[in-house]
Design a protein around this motif. Structure first.
Motif, PDB file in Angstrom:
ATOM      1  N   LYS B   2      -8.555  13.583  12.779  1.00  0.00           N
ATOM      2  CA  LYS B   2      -7.831  13.520  11.519  1.00  0.00           C
ATOM      3  C   LYS B   2      -6.942  12.270  11.475  1.00  0.00           C
ATOM      4  O   LYS B   2      -6.330  11.889  12.475  1.00  0.00           O
ATOM      5  CB  LYS B   2      -6.961  14.768  11.364  1.00  0.00           C
ATOM      6  CG  LYS B   2      -6.785  15.165   9.912  1.00  0.00           C
ATOM      7  CD  LYS B   2      -6.221  16.571   9.772  1.00  0.00           C
ATOM      8  CE  LYS B   2      -5.825  16.799   8.329  1.00  0.00           C
ATOM      9  NZ  LYS B   2      -4.392  16.739   8.124  1.00  0.00           N
ATOM     10  N   ALA B   3      -6.895  11.621  10.350  1.00  0.00           N
ATOM     11  CA  ALA B   3      -6.090  10.408  10.248  1.00  0.00           C
ATOM     12  C   ALA B   3      -4.611  10.756  10.206  1.00  0.00           C
ATOM     13  O   ALA B   3      -4.230  11.801   9.676  1.00  0.00           O
ATOM     14  CB  ALA B   3      -6.470   9.638   8.990  1.00  0.00           C
ATOM     15  N   SER B   4      -3.801   9.909  10.810  1.00  0.00           N
ATOM     16  CA  SER B   4      -2.360  10.149  10.784  1.00  0.00           C
ATOM     17  C   SER B   4      -1.846   9.957   9.358  1.00  0.00           C
ATOM     18  O   SER B   4      -2.502   9.298   8.542  1.00  0.00           O
ATOM     19  CB  SER B   4      -1.659   9.175  11.719  1.00  0.00           C
ATOM     20  OG  SER B   4      -1.671   7.894  11.122  1.00  0.00           O
ATOM     21  N   PRO B   5      -0.693  10.528   9.048  1.00  0.00           N
ATOM     22  CA  PRO B   5      -0.170  10.402   7.673  1.00  0.00           C
ATOM     23  C   PRO B   5      -0.062   8.953   7.217  1.00  0.00           C
ATOM     24  O   PRO B   5      -0.318   8.647   6.042  1.00  0.00           O
ATOM     25  CB  PRO B   5       1.217  11.041   7.774  1.00  0.00           C
ATOM     26  CG  PRO B   5       1.140  11.956   8.942  1.00  0.00           C
ATOM     27  CD  PRO B   5       0.151  11.369   9.906  1.00  0.00           C
ATOM     28  N   GLN B   7      -1.923   6.370   8.254  1.00  0.00           N
ATOM     29  CA  GLN B   7      -3.282   5.898   7.930  1.00  0.00           C
ATOM     30  C   GLN B   7      -3.720   6.431   6.572  1.00  0.00           C
ATOM     31  O   GLN B   7      -4.228   5.709   5.723  1.00  0.00           O
ATOM     32  CB  GLN B   7      -4.256   6.383   8.999  1.00  0.00           C
ATOM     33  CG  GLN B   7      -4.356   5.446  10.186  1.00  0.00           C
ATOM     34  CD  GLN B   7      -5.255   6.038  11.254  1.00  0.00           C
ATOM     35  OE1 GLN B   7      -5.196   7.223  11.535  1.00  0.00           O
ATOM     36  NE2 GLN B   7      -6.090   5.198  11.831  1.00  0.00           N
ATOM     37  N   GLN B   8      -3.496   7.724   6.386  1.00  0.00           N
ATOM     38  CA  GLN B   8      -3.858   8.375   5.131  1.00  0.00           C
ATOM     39  C   GLN B   8      -3.211   7.655   3.944  1.00  0.00           C
ATOM     40  O   GLN B   8      -3.862   7.330   2.957  1.00  0.00           O
ATOM     41  CB  GLN B   8      -3.369   9.830   5.194  1.00  0.00           C
ATOM     42  CG  GLN B   8      -4.022  10.743   4.184  1.00  0.00           C
ATOM     43  CD  GLN B   8      -5.443  11.103   4.601  1.00  0.00           C
ATOM     44  OE1 GLN B   8      -5.665  11.463   5.742  1.00  0.00           O
ATOM     45  NE2 GLN B   8      -6.386  10.967   3.705  1.00  0.00           N
ATOM     46  N   ALA B   9      -1.942   7.386   4.096  1.00  0.00           N
ATOM     47  CA  ALA B   9      -1.203   6.739   3.013  1.00  0.00           C
ATOM     48  C   ALA B   9      -1.765   5.354   2.727  1.00  0.00           C
ATOM     49  O   ALA B   9      -1.939   4.967   1.564  1.00  0.00           O
ATOM     50  CB  ALA B   9       0.279   6.647   3.379  1.00  0.00           C
ATOM     51  N   LEU B  10      -2.093   4.631   3.790  1.00  0.00           N
ATOM     52  CA  LEU B  10      -2.638   3.284   3.602  1.00  0.00           C
ATOM     53  C   LEU B  10      -3.977   3.337   2.868  1.00  0.00           C
ATOM     54  O   LEU B  10      -4.242   2.546   1.962  1.00  0.00           O
ATOM     55  CB  LEU B  10      -2.802   2.591   4.957  1.00  0.00           C
ATOM     56  CG  LEU B  10      -1.513   2.012   5.556  1.00  0.00           C
ATOM     57  CD1 LEU B  10      -1.790   1.434   6.934  1.00  0.00           C
ATOM     58  CD2 LEU B  10      -0.942   0.940   4.638  1.00  0.00           C
ATOM     59  N   ILE B  11      -4.796   4.286   3.316  1.00  0.00           N
ATOM     60  CA  ILE B  11      -6.112   4.410   2.670  1.00  0.00           C
ATOM     61  C   ILE B  11      -5.942   4.735   1.187  1.00  0.00           C
ATOM     62  O   ILE B  11      -6.563   4.136   0.315  1.00  0.00           O
ATOM     63  CB  ILE B  11      -6.946   5.499   3.373  1.00  0.00           C
ATOM     64  CG1 ILE B  11      -7.301   5.018   4.777  1.00  0.00           C
ATOM     65  CG2 ILE B  11      -8.204   5.817   2.573  1.00  0.00           C
ATOM     66  CD1 ILE B  11      -7.948   6.064   5.640  1.00  0.00           C
ATOM     67  N   HIS B  12      -5.042   5.676   0.906  1.00  0.00           N
ATOM     68  CA  HIS B  12      -4.787   6.013  -0.500  1.00  0.00           C
ATOM     69  C   HIS B  12      -4.312   4.804  -1.282  1.00  0.00           C
ATOM     70  O   HIS B  12      -4.808   4.515  -2.357  1.00  0.00           O
ATOM     71  CB  HIS B  12      -3.739   7.135  -0.589  1.00  0.00           C
ATOM     72  CG  HIS B  12      -4.350   8.474  -0.410  1.00  0.00           C
ATOM     73  ND1 HIS B  12      -3.672   9.555   0.105  1.00  0.00           N
ATOM     74  CD2 HIS B  12      -5.592   8.926  -0.643  1.00  0.00           C
ATOM     75  CE1 HIS B  12      -4.469  10.591   0.167  1.00  0.00           C
ATOM     76  NE2 HIS B  12      -5.648  10.244  -0.283  1.00  0.00           N
ATOM     77  N   LEU B  13      -3.380   4.112  -0.682  1.00  0.00           N
ATOM     78  CA  LEU B  13      -2.825   2.938  -1.351  1.00  0.00           C
ATOM     79  C   LEU B  13      -3.932   1.936  -1.686  1.00  0.00           C
ATOM     80  O   LEU B  13      -4.015   1.404  -2.795  1.00  0.00           O
ATOM     81  CB  LEU B  13      -1.772   2.287  -0.454  1.00  0.00           C
ATOM     82  CG  LEU B  13      -1.025   1.121  -1.104  1.00  0.00           C
ATOM     83  CD1 LEU B  13      -0.097   1.636  -2.194  1.00  0.00           C
ATOM     84  CD2 LEU B  13      -0.249   0.324  -0.072  1.00  0.00           C
ATOM     85  N   PHE B  14      -4.794   1.718  -0.694  1.00  0.00           N
ATOM     86  CA  PHE B  14      -5.882   0.774  -0.902  1.00  0.00           C
ATOM     87  C   PHE B  14      -6.742   1.182  -2.098  1.00  0.00           C
ATOM     88  O   PHE B  14      -7.045   0.369  -2.973  1.00  0.00           O
ATOM     89  CB  PHE B  14      -6.749   0.692   0.364  1.00  0.00           C
ATOM     90  CG  PHE B  14      -7.976  -0.151   0.180  1.00  0.00           C
ATOM     91  CD1 PHE B  14      -7.878  -1.538   0.147  1.00  0.00           C
ATOM     92  CD2 PHE B  14      -9.223   0.430   0.008  1.00  0.00           C
ATOM     93  CE1 PHE B  14      -8.998  -2.307  -0.025  1.00  0.00           C
ATOM     94  CE2 PHE B  14     -10.347  -0.340  -0.170  1.00  0.00           C
ATOM     95  CZ  PHE B  14     -10.241  -1.718  -0.185  1.00  0.00           C
ATOM     96  N   PHE B  15      -7.096   2.471  -2.145  1.00  0.00           N
ATOM     97  CA  PHE B  15      -7.980   2.876  -3.236  1.00  0.00           C
ATOM     98  C   PHE B  15      -7.261   2.933  -4.579  1.00  0.00           C
ATOM     99  O   PHE B  15      -7.868   2.681  -5.615  1.00  0.00           O
ATOM    100  CB  PHE B  15      -8.640   4.219  -2.899  1.00  0.00           C
ATOM    101  CG  PHE B  15      -9.810   4.043  -1.976  1.00  0.00           C
ATOM    102  CD1 PHE B  15     -10.977   3.441  -2.437  1.00  0.00           C
ATOM    103  CD2 PHE B  15      -9.741   4.417  -0.647  1.00  0.00           C
ATOM    104  CE1 PHE B  15     -12.047   3.238  -1.585  1.00  0.00           C
ATOM    105  CE2 PHE B  15     -10.808   4.214   0.206  1.00  0.00           C
ATOM    106  CZ  PHE B  15     -11.965   3.623  -0.260  1.00  0.00           C
ATOM    107  N   VAL B  16      -5.997   3.246  -4.549  1.00  0.00           N
ATOM    108  CA  VAL B  16      -5.235   3.211  -5.799  1.00  0.00           C
ATOM    109  C   VAL B  16      -5.226   1.785  -6.354  1.00  0.00           C
ATOM    110  O   VAL B  16      -5.481   1.555  -7.536  1.00  0.00           O
ATOM    111  CB  VAL B  16      -3.794   3.718  -5.579  1.00  0.00           C
ATOM    112  CG1 VAL B  16      -2.921   3.374  -6.786  1.00  0.00           C
ATOM    113  CG2 VAL B  16      -3.798   5.216  -5.346  1.00  0.00           C
TER     114      VAL B  16
END
Lengths: 503, 294
Positions: B2-5, B7-16
């Motif tokens: 599972k990705a750390s919070p 990492q998760q946030a970065l991925i979300h940011l990227f797609f946003v």
């Protein structure tokens, strides 16, 4: 098995019905014209002729006008005319396709700007010398032999030019309020050099307003400045100097003296801020820049009545300053003509109809302005206007395309003497010695394409002053030559020499 | 894993950000269509124009009978074309997917051949106008699109042969189902993803098609939406750059060209944007299944 067979059969039957239905669909509409082919001298049913022209916008009332026109044509030449408007966006494509097929097509608009010489080379247009002799009285009384000669290819006329401005003089139009504000005496401005102080006044006094722009990207500042100095012989690849008044020697436009001088002036103006900074990339037209308050004026090739037209286009009163004599080269004449297509059902009738467009004022007014009382009303002074309260009349034709416009009524707002002035303008213009020469570019097509690419890379930049001619003009010419400009010039010279021998 | 919070946030940011980058041009287009023409010429495009104007839409709707009519034509052509296209393509693709079909190789080759070669413009034009007499008929807008989609046929065929187990077809046959029944009761329901995919592609192709209209239709009554928009645009452009004085220049001079361009794009694009979400879930699935295992 049985099922499979049944399915196959059903599909087959379906396909057949569709094919048959499609065939049946259209045959009805085709019969009308073809049946009367060749039917005796002016007896029997009238021949239906098709006339294809370039249309802009909708013409819902086309059929009404067509019916009115047919009353005249049936009585006079026992023929009817079917108007076939084709939008400019589809024109070239449609013409190629229609000509490739065998669809009936009698009169079509042709132009040297749209493949006239290659249409002739392909045999798509009928030669008209004999027809003109036989049925062309009206045409010959309006168009001088000099002008008809300009349309000839290998001694044959293939198209009859519409009467309109057949010459161009060059200059600028500037906002009248600014001319008044700075008390500029426009009569004292005789050359482009005299313009410089005016541009400076506007530059200093009107921040945020560019003193000078161009009408559009094809008419750059430099091009307008030297417009009357060259006969560009169709394109600019190989031109005649001195407006074609000297010997018939084709030279490279981009290396010639006047062009270089003009480039230097334009560069100086650009650097001084007299010309809009992003002029080389802006797609806006001169009038829309003036309208938006971003420019004070623009260079243009002009004609009588130009100020009226441009004031309307830019929404402000404009003053025209003419800086050259009017000049005529072949393209001025051949940019819009009517030709008889090879798919015609009756070339004699087609020619008679064509002649009527030059001699019958009623017919011509119907075609260009529509039906009196419905699409226009006559005012007491003889001018015409839109009927009161009507904004979109349902019929709008671009009269400069076809026929003898000088027969048409003049719209209110124009100069009432506009046609007489236009005639005088055409007669007074300087005629190039190569008037009548049309270059056939088929044999140097590849070179033309390559050279055009180079041209697109440099032309607008150089001719608006955005690029420094000191450095770039040499590069430009070297690349043009590498792309085959010399070969085009040689070919043009060869064709011109042959043409000169037979004329 | 599972990705750390973070990492998760970065991925979300990227797609946003990526989503915003895709949306931005549309937003700008839409705002530009609502801007005053003179403001655009003076200040350029912006998301918050200093002066709003509905002039472009007013101009387009001024000619509303033409616009409504062309909308109707486009919708009609799109519906018929999509339905007929799906029917024809799947009916060709199904036999080609069956291993027991005679001449399967030859027929597949013929379909494949049309992907690589075609008759060229003029012969095609002559065939449709002089043999089938389709010029200036509604069929001219539909038929050319139906018969040149070898790519779709191959996509459907691949889907059929990889995702429909042969035993299912055999068992249906043993139960007494006819070939036709097998096709529409068993194969089609199992193939919804590919049908939706091809359906959407056909729909977009028909919706956006202006080329057939350009070639086969000169009667303005039969113009599709794209043809009308294309014609309006080139008419205005031509008239504004080549001003020839007479009654029409007065009319054309006041047309807000830049904003109209944007408004046209908006008008042309909205229906497809509305339709897209309904197809999307099938779209991704069908495309990968049909294409990857080819």
């Amino acid at each position: 098995m049985k099922n499979a067979k049944r399915v196959t059969l059903t599909v087959l039957v379906l396909m057949l019905t569709w094919v048959l239905a499609a065939c049946g669909d259209n045959s009805g509409s085709n019969n009308g014209g073809a049946a009367n082919n060749g039917g005796g001298e002016d007896k029997g049913d009238p021949t239906e002729l098709t006339m294809a022209f370039i249309s802009f916008g909708n013409m819902p009332d086309l059929e009404l006008v067509q019916n009115e026109m047919n009353k005249i044509t049936t009585a006079k030449i026992n023929a009817t005319v079917k108007l076939m408007p084709i939008s400019i966006s589809a024109w070239t494509q449609q013409m190629n396709l229609l000509m490739a097929g065998s669809e009936q097509l009698d009169l079509i608009v042709t132009s040297t700007l749209m493949n006239y010489s290659s249409q002739v080379a392909k045999g798509q247009l009928l030669p008209m010398n004999d027809l003109l002799e036989q049925y062309g009285e009206g045409i010959k009384s309006v168009l001088s032999p000099e002008i008809l000669n300009a349309t000839k290819i290998d001694g044959e006329v293939y198209g009859i030019p519409s009467t309109r401005d057949m010459a161009a003089d060059y200059g600028v139009v500037i906002r009248k309020d600014l001319i008044d504000k700075y008390k500029v005496d426009v009569t004292q401005i005789k050359t482009f050099a005299d313009l410089e102080p005016v541009l400076k006044l506007i530059k200093d006094g009107e921040p945020g307003v560019a003193p000078l722009v161009q009408q559009n990207q094809t008419q750059t500042v430099t091009e307008v400045m030297v417009g009357a100095d060259y006969d560009v012989l169709g394109d600019k690849f190989g031109v005649l100097e001195d407006a074609g008044q000297g010997e018939l020697k084709v030279v490279n436009y981009f290396e010639s003296a006047k062009y270089k001088e003009a480039l230097a002036v334009v560069r100086r103006w650009f650097e001084a801020g007299y010309i809009m900074k992003d002029i080389s990339t802006s797609q806006e037209t001169g009038p829309s820049l003036v309208k938006a308050g971003k420019a004070a004026g623009y260079v243009a090739n002009m004609k009588p009545g130009f100020e009226v037209q441009e004031s309307r286009n830019s929404g402000r009163e404009m003053v025209g300053i003419r800086l050259t004599e009017p000049m005529t080269s072949t393209t001025n004449i051949t940019s819009f003509m009517l030709s008889i297509a090879k798919n015609t059902i009756d070339e004699n009738k087609a020619m008679q109809l064509l002649d009527l467009l030059y001699s019958d004022a009623d017919l011509m007014n119907l075609l260009t302005n529509g039906i009196e009382g419905k699409h226009y009303v006559k005012q007491d002074d003889g001018l015409i206007a839109k009927p009161e309260g009507v904004t979109d009349t349902g019929y709008m034709l671009n009269q400069w395309e076809v026929g003898n416009n000088f027969l048409g009524h003049v719209w209110a707002g124009e100069d009432p003497q506009i046609w007489d002035k236009m005639k005088a303008f055409n007669e007074a213009s300087i005629k190039s010695k190569a008037l009548g020469f049309t270059f056939n570019a088929d044999s140097v097509k590849t070179e033309i394409a390559a050279v055009t690419n180079v041209l697109n890379q440099y032309r607008v930049g150089l001719e608006t002053g955005t690029l420094d001619p000191e450095k770039n003009l040499t590069d430009f010419n070297a690349k043009l030559k590498a792309a085959g400009l010399t070969k085009i010039i040689e070919e043009k010279q060869k064709q011109l020499d042959e043409w000169a021998k037979s004329n | 894993m599972k990705a750390s919070p973070i990492q998760q946030a970065l991925i979300h940011l990227f797609f946003v950000l990526a989503a915003c980058a895709c949306l931005f041009p549309f937003l700008l287009l839409f705002m530009a269509s609502l801007t005053d023409q003179n403001v655009i010429v003076r200040d350029g495009y912006s998301l918050l124009p200093s002066k709003f104007s509905l002039e472009a839409y007013t101009y387009l709707l001024n000619d509303s009978s033409t616009l409504v009519r062309s909308y109707g034509i486009t919708i009609l052509v799109t519906i018929i074309g999509t339905a007929a296209g799906l029917a024809i393509s799947s009916l060709i693709a199904y036999p080609l997917s069956r291993k027991d079909m005679p001449l399967r190789g030859v027929l597949s080759f013929i379909v494949f051949f049309t992907l690589l070669f075609n008759g060229g413009l003029v012969p095609t034009y002559l065939l449709y106008t002089e043999v089938f007499h389709l010029k200036n008929t509604l069929l001219a807008l539909i038929v050319p699109g139906l018969l040149t989609n070898g790519f779709f046929i191959l996509l459907i065929r691949t889907f059929f042969s990889t995702s429909i187990p042969v035993p299912v077809i055999e068992s249906a046959f043993i139960d007494g189902a006819s070939e036709f029944k097998i096709f529409y009761r068993i194969v089609l329901p199992l193939s919804l993803p590919i049908m939706a995919t091809i359906g959407l592609m056909l729909m977009i192709a028909y919706w956006n098609d202006w080329y057939n209209g350009l070639i086969y239709v000169t009667d303005t009554k039969l113009f599709s939406l794209q043809n009308v928009l294309n014609r309006m645009l080139s008419d205005i452009q031509f008239l504004q750059t080549n001003s020839f004085g007479s009654n029409q220049s007065e009319t054309t001079a006041n047309i807000p060209l830049d904003t109209i361009r944007m408004a046209m794009a908006a008008i042309g694009i909205i229906p497809i944007m509305i339709a897209y979400p309904f197809f999307q879930k099938y779209f991704v699935k069908g495309l990968t299944i049909g294409a990857v295992k080819g």
